[in-house]
Structure formats: C-alpha cells, structure tokens
Write a protein that holds these residues in place. Structure first.
Motif, PDB file in Angstrom:
ATOM      1  N   GLU A   3       1.037  -1.105   0.006  1.00 19.03           N
ATOM      2  CA  GLU A   3      -0.115  -0.085  -0.090  1.00 19.03           C
ATOM      3  C   GLU A   3       1.254   1.426   0.456  1.00 19.03           C
ATOM      4  N   LYS A   4       1.855   1.523   0.339  1.00 17.49           N
ATOM      5  CA  LYS A   4       2.415   2.683   1.004  1.00 17.49           C
ATOM      6  C   LYS A   4       3.600   2.553  -0.450  1.00 17.49           C
ATOM      7  N   GLU A   5       3.845   1.391  -0.882  1.00 17.14           N
ATOM      8  CA  GLU A   5       4.559   2.294  -2.266  1.00 17.14           C
ATOM      9  C   GLU A   5       3.608   2.126  -3.236  1.00 17.14           C
ATOM     10  N   LYS A  10       1.686   6.818  -6.830  1.00 11.42           N
ATOM     11  CA  LYS A  10       0.617   7.484  -6.655  1.00 11.42           C
ATOM     12  C   LYS A  10       1.101   9.521  -6.695  1.00 11.42           C
ATOM     13  N   GLU A  11       1.372   9.058  -6.044  1.00 13.41           N
ATOM     14  CA  GLU A  11       1.829  10.809  -4.850  1.00 13.41           C
ATOM     15  C   GLU A  11       3.095  11.503  -6.377  1.00 13.41           C
ATOM     16  N   LEU A  12       3.820  10.625  -6.338  1.00 13.01           N
ATOM     17  CA  LEU A  12       4.783  11.095  -7.365  1.00 13.01           C
ATOM     18  C   LEU A  12       4.424  11.056  -9.145  1.00 13.01           C
ATOM     19  N   PHE A  13       3.506  10.685  -9.094  1.00 14.47           N
ATOM     20  CA  PHE A  13       2.345  11.035 -10.560  1.00 14.47           C
ATOM     21  C   PHE A  13       1.895  12.071 -10.516  1.00 14.47           C
TER      22      PHE A  13
END
Length: 184
Positions: A3-5, A10-13
């Motif tokens: 989940e963390k990855e 998602k945040e990076l994207f």
C-alpha cells in the motif's frame, strides 16, 4: 507491491502531472499572452533606460502613444518605440510640435535634455509624405518615434512598421526593482 509503494507512486505521478501542466501553461502564456523583453539602447529615455526589463502583452489592442516592441526592419532584434501614427493618420512635426490628423499634441514623455545648450529643437520638422511618400499611414502599418528623439532610429529613418511585425505592447517594467512601473 504494498500500500505504501502504491501511495508513493500515486503521489509522484500527481506531482509529475502538476509540473508538466505548469510547464505547458507557462509556455502557452509566454508564447501567446506575454513575454519578458530587455530594453537595449537609449532611444526611449526617459521612459525606459538601457537594460530595463519589461513585460510585453501580446494580446493588447495598439493605440496611439502606446509603447510597442516590434521586429527591427534591418536587424534580427526587437525595438521598442512609441506609436505616433495609426492606419489612416496624417503625421507631421512642425517647430517641435507633433501634429496628428491636424491636432497638436504635447509630448511630455520626450527627452528634452540636450548636450548642446544652443539646440532649440529636439525633433526636426517633417511630414509623413516627406519621410515615407505616403500622405496617410496605410492600412497594416504604424508610424513610430523614440522618446529620445536625438538618439533614436525610428520611422523617420526606416519608414513605416508593419503591424504584423509587432510583438506586443509594453505593460510593466519589472527591473530595475526600484523603477517598477505599470504602463496603461
């Protein structure tokens, strides 16, 4: 994949999308809405000094006495000058008085300081016809003069300026910081 990855990807994207979107907006604004320009030379003193940085609006309607940046007629540079004659205008200078369409205009923006104390005129007498062979500014062209008439190459020297060579109108001086000014 945990989940963390997924959350990190998602945040990076989302950051990449935001940065790309910001770059596209900046490019579109610079290309079609406004652009920074560095003033070169002394032709517009006292309105602008050499190396002033200005913001040019590419979407303004051009009116008489606006400051416009345009592609130089004989160089691969941009010049800034003041619009004096619009299409259909007659222009003449008589005894240092600007006359457009038969109306005399004061020119408080003109640099009247001279190096020669005996010099009485800042701008030589002329008519549009004497300079360009045209009695009125033709459609698709403007007539421009620098504010520092004794040191300005302008329509008196290279003729009328095609409207399609205009980059835009100066709206804001942003540098030097102590001289920030909005032009309306």
């Amino acid at each position: 994949m945990g989940e963390k990855e997924k959350s990190t990807k998602k945040e990076l994207f989302s950051w990449v999308i935001a940065i790309v979107f910001g770059i596209v907006i900046a490019f579109v604004c610079r290309e079609y809405v406004f652009s920074p320009v560095v003033v070169k030379g002394a032709s517009m003193i006292p309105t602008y000094e050499n190396k002033d940085v200005i913001i040019v609006s590419k979407i303004s309607n051009i009116d008489r006495f606006d400051h416009v940046v345009f592609k130089a007629p004989y160089e691969d540079e941009y010049y800034i000058k003041r619009v004096i004659g619009l299409p259909g205008d007659t222009v003449e200078m008589k005894e240092d008085v600007l006359i457009v369409n038969g109306v005399e205009y004061e020119e408080p923006y003109v640099n009247r300081k001279t190096e020669t104390p005996m010099q009485q005129r800042i701008t030589e007498n002329f008519t549009l016809e004497e300079l360009t062979g045209e009695n009125k500014v033709p459609e698709g062209f403007i007539f421009v003069l620098g504010d520092n008439r004794l040191k300005s190459a302008d329509s008196r020297h290279y003729g009328l300026i095609p409207i399609d060579s205009i980059l835009g109108e100066s709206k804001l001086r942003i540098f030097p910081f102590q001289s920030i000014k909005l032009f309306w």
